[in-house]
Design a protein around this motif. Structure first.
Motif, PDB file in Angstrom:
ATOM      1  N   ARG A 284       0.823  -1.210   0.000  1.00 15.91           N
ATOM      2  CA  ARG A 284       0.000   0.000   0.000  1.00 15.91           C
ATOM      3  C   ARG A 284       0.857   1.260   0.000  1.00 15.91           C
ATOM      4  O   ARG A 284       0.395   2.321  -0.439  1.00 15.91           O
ATOM      5  CB  ARG A 284      -0.969   0.005   1.186  1.00 15.91           C
ATOM      6  CG  ARG A 284      -0.357   0.278   2.535  1.00 15.91           C
ATOM      7  CD  ARG A 284      -1.373   0.193   3.683  1.00 15.91           C
ATOM      8  NE  ARG A 284      -0.743   0.347   4.973  1.00 15.91           N
ATOM      9  CZ  ARG A 284      -0.540   1.501   5.588  1.00 15.91           C
ATOM     10  NH1 ARG A 284      -0.958   2.627   5.028  1.00 15.91           N
ATOM     11  NH2 ARG A 284       0.048   1.556   6.761  1.00 15.91           N
TER      12      ARG A 284
ATOM     13  N   ASP B 209      -4.788  -6.634  -0.229  1.00 18.09           N
ATOM     14  CA  ASP B 209      -4.317  -5.276  -0.529  1.00 18.09           C
ATOM     15  C   ASP B 209      -5.482  -4.300  -0.406  1.00 18.09           C
ATOM     16  O   ASP B 209      -5.371  -3.230   0.208  1.00 18.09           O
ATOM     17  CB  ASP B 209      -3.728  -5.256  -1.933  1.00 18.09           C
ATOM     18  CG  ASP B 209      -3.249  -3.872  -2.354  1.00 18.09           C
ATOM     19  OD1 ASP B 209      -2.846  -3.088  -1.472  1.00 18.09           O
ATOM     20  OD2 ASP B 209      -3.289  -3.580  -3.553  1.00 18.09           O
ATOM     21  N   HIS B 210      -6.610  -4.672  -0.986  1.00 15.21           N
ATOM     22  CA  HIS B 210      -7.838  -3.871  -0.906  1.00 15.21           C
ATOM     23  C   HIS B 210      -8.249  -3.674   0.556  1.00 15.21           C
ATOM     24  O   HIS B 210      -8.591  -2.563   0.987  1.00 15.21           O
ATOM     25  CB  HIS B 210      -8.923  -4.603  -1.688  1.00 15.21           C
ATOM     26  CG  HIS B 210     -10.180  -3.826  -1.884  1.00 15.21           C
ATOM     27  ND1 HIS B 210     -10.294  -2.755  -2.734  1.00 15.21           N
ATOM     28  CD2 HIS B 210     -11.421  -3.986  -1.328  1.00 15.21           C
ATOM     29  CE1 HIS B 210     -11.522  -2.285  -2.712  1.00 15.21           C
ATOM     30  NE2 HIS B 210     -12.215  -3.007  -1.867  1.00 15.21           N
TER      31      HIS B 210
ATOM     32  N   ARG C 195      -5.924  -1.205   2.569  1.00 12.93           N
ATOM     33  CA  ARG C 195      -6.113   0.220   2.307  1.00 12.93           C
ATOM     34  C   ARG C 195      -7.283   0.791   3.101  1.00 12.93           C
ATOM     35  O   ARG C 195      -7.332   1.987   3.371  1.00 12.93           O
ATOM     36  CB  ARG C 195      -6.310   0.441   0.811  1.00 12.93           C
ATOM     37  CG  ARG C 195      -5.086   0.101  -0.007  1.00 12.93           C
ATOM     38  CD  ARG C 195      -5.371   0.132  -1.495  1.00 12.93           C
ATOM     39  NE  ARG C 195      -4.328  -0.524  -2.237  1.00 12.93           N
ATOM     40  CZ  ARG C 195      -3.220   0.070  -2.695  1.00 12.93           C
ATOM     41  NH1 ARG C 195      -3.036   1.350  -2.465  1.00 12.93           N
ATOM     42  NH2 ARG C 195      -2.310  -0.600  -3.357  1.00 12.93           N
TER      43      ARG C 195
ATOM     44  N   HIS D 295      -4.986   2.538   6.803  1.00 13.35           N
ATOM     45  CA  HIS D 295      -4.701   3.814   6.152  1.00 13.35           C
ATOM     46  C   HIS D 295      -3.980   4.795   7.046  1.00 13.35           C
ATOM     47  O   HIS D 295      -3.231   5.650   6.583  1.00 13.35           O
ATOM     48  CB  HIS D 295      -5.993   4.437   5.639  1.00 13.35           C
ATOM     49  CG  HIS D 295      -7.097   4.437   6.653  1.00 13.35           C
ATOM     50  ND1 HIS D 295      -7.170   5.366   7.660  1.00 13.35           N
ATOM     51  CD2 HIS D 295      -8.147   3.598   6.825  1.00 13.35           C
ATOM     52  CE1 HIS D 295      -8.232   5.117   8.407  1.00 13.35           C
ATOM     53  NE2 HIS D 295      -8.846   4.048   7.919  1.00 13.35           N
TER      54      HIS D 295
ATOM     55  N   ARG E  40      -9.461   3.229   0.649  1.00 18.61           N
ATOM     56  CA  ARG E  40      -9.800   2.033  -0.142  1.00 18.61           C
ATOM     57  C   ARG E  40      -9.651   2.309  -1.627  1.00 18.61           C
ATOM     58  O   ARG E  40      -9.322   1.424  -2.399  1.00 18.61           O
ATOM     59  CB  ARG E  40     -11.223   1.587   0.176  1.00 18.61           C
ATOM     60  CG  ARG E  40     -11.619   0.268  -0.459  1.00 18.61           C
ATOM     61  CD  ARG E  40     -13.048  -0.096  -0.122  1.00 18.61           C
ATOM     62  NE  ARG E  40     -13.214  -0.416   1.288  1.00 18.61           N
ATOM     63  CZ  ARG E  40     -13.901   0.310   2.143  1.00 18.61           C
ATOM     64  NH1 ARG E  40     -14.502   1.408   1.744  1.00 18.61           N
ATOM     65  NH2 ARG E  40     -13.991  -0.042   3.409  1.00 18.61           N
TER      66      ARG E  40
ATOM     67  N   ALA F  13      -1.609   3.287  -4.137  1.00 17.71           N
ATOM     68  CA  ALA F  13      -0.784   2.773  -3.061  1.00 17.71           C
ATOM     69  C   ALA F  13      -0.024   3.883  -2.338  1.00 17.71           C
ATOM     70  O   ALA F  13       0.052   3.895  -1.129  1.00 17.71           O
ATOM     71  CB  ALA F  13       0.198   1.746  -3.596  1.00 17.71           C
TER      72      ALA F  13
END
Length: 858
Positions: free
Chosen positions: A388, A462-463, A466, A470, A775, A779
């Motif tokens: 990310r 990965d999704h 995020r 964050h 989201r 990255a």
């Protein structure tokens, strides 16, 4: 016989045919019908006529000799005495012999031509084979590719699907987007031009399966080539491997269009699309990456011009994340056990996500149970953070191993067995439900099998990262690990940039020092900024100049700032002019403010006008505000008007406000209407207030309703309404917009809750915004403010912190500032640094933070 003799034989044959035609014209034209003769031999009159003119060689010898016999009989019946030199023209047997000789000659000539063409083709084929043999990825028939090889996710395993571990591909449920894609493929197949098709959708929505099924259904007899990385794609295009009737398969196209080779790949694809087809470039993309690659960049910050030119004209085919009620009916008509299980366990119709085991994969990560789970979770989290924050390449095992300790408690580290990393990898690589693993292997681009000791994070995780991490800054061990084990120096740049904006200056400096070896202008810029921050302006200037020498024209603006600060106004202006001449239009803004600070208001306005003409509208408006604050309302109004003439809708509202203050309600209303026509909701609300002042209640209500209606249908990036005296109505509207997915509305709800004293509720809304923005962000991207005044989540946190500080809650304000900093809000870092400096502690401002968030020492 020679070729010339062959030609002479045929020419004599045709010349005698012409003579025969002349005999017919001279003696039989009026009494003997060619139409009847043609009917008698079973051919068309045109064919017979062309024979007798000698313009066509007869290909039907039997019909031809029959025609000769008919002509001889007709001449005899007409009592025509044919001259002795022409009597041989009426002998069918002689014509048959001659016809056979000419036909043989023609066949030999064709055979020689075929042999020459075949030889040429063989040579070309040898050349093509040699060229293709060097390619790491080669075209193969579409039918030779399996869904698994093309990147389709396997579905949920169940006993009815066969042996455990087998690749499960359930029955396919065709939906609206499938029909759109197939129509597009049909058109591309019929077109002689190469075509590009983009299939867009979020993670695990079935993009790849959609493309796979459509290609098999519509282009099943074509070739397909699937490059595994950007260098392979460039090699394919350089070798001209995209021959007609070939599909170029670019699954997860962001992997090809970003990174060091991304722009070169995009440019090469553009060139191929300009050449003949039929060829189909079929790509899949997440909406996040599609937006990032096609969005209009800020002036002077265009990092993807070729990718934007490639993707911008293509209308994507969107794959929805949910099945509609009609889709579910089609699904329930199938008997495949995976579809049945997905239907039963997918509230809201998220069939494809469940099929790909996304939720189970997240559960496997979040609920990592001992003995091996915590260590597995540590290396998965390190992989999440690396991906990310910009490490796009496959992750080395050494990096994950070195990063892991910072994600574990002291007790977990103390209890770790000698085999902890092997066990952690086994946990991270174990397939959830036999379908998907957190860390997957990376295929060897040059052969079979996987590359050793490198892994790729699952897209769904990965999704997930995020949305959940964050505002989490990785521990110190992570940064040491990437410094020592990043896949390449280029991977360090986005990581260093993130560390910088989060105030971790020393981490950023270490990463940049290593990346500078790769001649990175970005690394030089970051190092220069850090040197400047610590007061070493001489070294900062040297590094900025070095960056400028590598072609980074933005460094010229930084140099100009340092020169002006040193009192060298002339040098600063020269550098800014150089930046503008090199295409950096933001330099016009710098020149405008430099002239303004020098007291040259006329020069400042001239540069501001040039900036506005180049698209930088805020300079004119900022100068207008400065004139207004200085009490020069005439100059302010003139500048606002110039900004409005340059299509700055905000300037229209400022003009309206000045006219209203001057008592010119008619002009104010006209200007507010113009602003409303550009989409401004606040202009509609101001029109309502003007109508109320004019005691036109009906008109005021109409404007209020128009504002409310526009608010509910506008996208989040164009909402400009702000809280006013009617908080209950606004909160209801904001809730409706939030339920429709508008992030902006969540931020406004946070403001309303804070204003009402509900601090906990305000922070909950802000965290929803943070999660949603993160989201969909790239990255390494941080949330920004849009051109329409949309405020980012870190910006909302910053405002909440400011309000808390004003209310005397210094501890709460500092906590929110820190959270905004860790979410990548550099402004919060500046604000907090200034607050602490004014309180006598300049360390944060000059030296930043440590990895754990504590203030760094000199």
């Amino acid at each position: 016989m020679t070729g010339g003799q062959y030609d002479g034989l045929e020419e004599e044959f045709l010349a005698d045919l012409r003579r025969l035609g002349e005999l017919h014209q001279a003696h039989l034209a009026n009494g003997w019908s060619l139409r009847a003769a043609a009917r008698a031999i079973g051919l068309s009159p045109t064919t017979v006529s062309e024979w007798l003119k000698g313009s066509r060689f007869p290909k039907q010898p039997d019909a031809f000799t029959k025609l000769i016999a008919l002509l001889r009989t007709a001449l005899a019946e007409a009592r025509i005495d044919v001259q002795a030199g022409d009597r041989h023209l009426l002998n069918p047997d002689a014509w048959r012999t001659r016809h056979r000789a000419v036909a043989q000659q023609r066949a030999q000539a064709v055979s020689a031509g075929v042999r020459r063409a075949q030889a040429t083709a063989v040579l070309a084929e040898v050349e093509v084979r040699a060229r293709f043999a060097a390619l790491p990825d080669k075209p193969r028939p579409v039918a030779a590719w399996t869904a698994q090889q093309l990147g389709v996710h396997p579905a949920i395993y169940s006993a009815a699907n066969g042996a455990e571990g087998a690749f499960v591909l359930p029955d396919y449920v065709e939906r609206d987007h499938d029909r759109q894609l197939r129509v597009r493929l049909d058109a591309a197949a019929a077109n002689r031009q190469a075509a590009m098709i983009v299939v867009r959708g979020e993670s695990c929505t079935g993009k790849t399966r959609t493309a796979y099924e459509a290609v098999r259904a519509r282009l099943g007899d074509w070739q397909l080539v699937f490059p595994k990385e950007a260098d392979s794609l460039l090699a394919l295009l350089a070798a001209d491997a995209l021959t007609p009737r070939t599909v170029l398969w670019l699954n997860e196209a962001q992997d090809f269009l970003t990174g060091p080779a991304g722009e070169a790949a995009a440019a090469a694809l553009q060139r191929r699309l300009e050449n003949p087809g039929p060829v189909v470039v079929l790509t899949t993309l997440w909406p996040t990456y599609h937006r990032a690659l096609t969005a209009t960049p800020e002036p002077g910050k265009d990092s993807h011009p070729h990718a934007r030119a490639l993707l911008g004209p293509v209308v994507p085919i969107d794959v929805p994340g949910r099945f509609t009620a009609e889709d579910l009916k089609s699904l329930r008509a199938r008997t495949h056990s995976s579809l049945t299980t997905a239907d039963r366990t997918s509230p809201g119709g998220t069939i494809t996500q469940t099929l790909a085991a996304g939720p189970q994969l997240v559960d496997h990560y979040e609920q990592a149970v001992p003995p091996h789970g915590p260590y597995g979770k540590a290396i998965i989290t390190a992989a999440m953070d690396a991906r990310r924050l910009g490490h796009a390449s496959p992750l080395p095992a050494a990096l994950l191993r070195a990063a892991a300790p910072g994600y574990l408690t002291e007790e977990q580290r103390a209890a770790a067995p000698e085999t902890w990393f092997t066990d952690a990898l086994a946990y991270a690589r174990s397939k959830v439900k036999g379908v998907a693993a957190a860390l997957g292997p990376v295929a060897d681009p040059n052969g079979m099998g996987a590359l050793p000791d490198v892994y790729r994070l699952a897209d769904y995780l990965d999704h997930h990262a995020r949305a959940t991490r964050h505002s989490q800054f990785p521990p110190a061990s992570f940064w040491t690990a990437v410094e020592c084990h990043a896949a390449s120096a280029a991977e360090l740049i986005p990581l260093a940039d993130h560390a910088k904006v989060c105030g971790r200056y020393r981490i950023a400096e270490r990463l940049c020092q290593k990346a500078v070896g790769a001649s990175s202008a970005t690394a030089l810029q970051i190092l220069a900024e850090l040197r400047e921050r610590t007061g070493d302006t001489e070294e900062a200037e040297r590094l900025y100049r070095q960056a400028a020498d590598t072609g980074d024209i933005s460094a010229l603006e930084h140099l100009a700032r340092l020169r002006e600060r040193a009192g060298d106004t002339e040098g600063a202006e020269r550098l800014l002019r150089e930046a503008v001449d090199a295409g950096r239009i933001s330099g016009l803004k710098g020149l405008a403010w430099l002239r303004e600070r020098e007291g040259d208001t006329e020069g400042a306005e001239q540069y501001a006008l040039k900036a506005a003409a180049a698209g930088l509208l805020d300079v004119l408006r900022a100068l207008a505000e400065r004139r207004e604050q200085a009490g020069d309302s005439e100059a302010a109004e003139r500048l606002y008007r110039q900004a409005a003439d340059a299509c700055d809708s905000y300037a229209l509202e400022d003009l309206a406000r000045l006219r209203e203050q001057a008592g010119d309600s008619e002009a104010a209303e006209r200007l507010y209407r113009q602003a409303a026509d550009t989409g401004s909701i606040s202009a509609l609300r101001n029109l309502a207030k003007l109508r109320e002042k004019a005691e036109d209640r009906e008109g005021a209500e109409q404007y209020r309703q128009a504002a409310n209606s526009r608010f509910t249908v506008k996208s989040s990036s164009t909402i400009t309404v702000k809280p006013d005296e009617d908080p209950e109505v606004l909160e209801r509207l904001y809730r409706q917009a939030a339920e429709a997915g508008h992030i902006y509305a969540l931020g406004q709800l946070a403001f309303l809750r804070e204003k009402a004293g509900d601090r906990e509720g305000a922070e909950q809304y802000v965290r929803q915004v943070l999660a949603d923005q993160a989201r969909t962000a790239q990255a390494r991207a941080t949330a920004t403010t849009s051109a329409q005044g949309f405020q980012s989540a870190p910006g909302i946190l910053r405002d909440l912190a400011r309000w808390r500080a004003q209310a005397g809650d210094i501890e709460g304000a500092t906590r929110l500032y820190r959270e905004a900093i860790d979410a990548g809000d550099f402004i919060s870092l500046e604000v907090l640094g200034q607050v602490l400096a004014e309180a006598g502690d300049p360390r944060l401002k000059r030296f930043g933070l440590k990895a754990d968030g504590s203030v760094a020492e000199p």
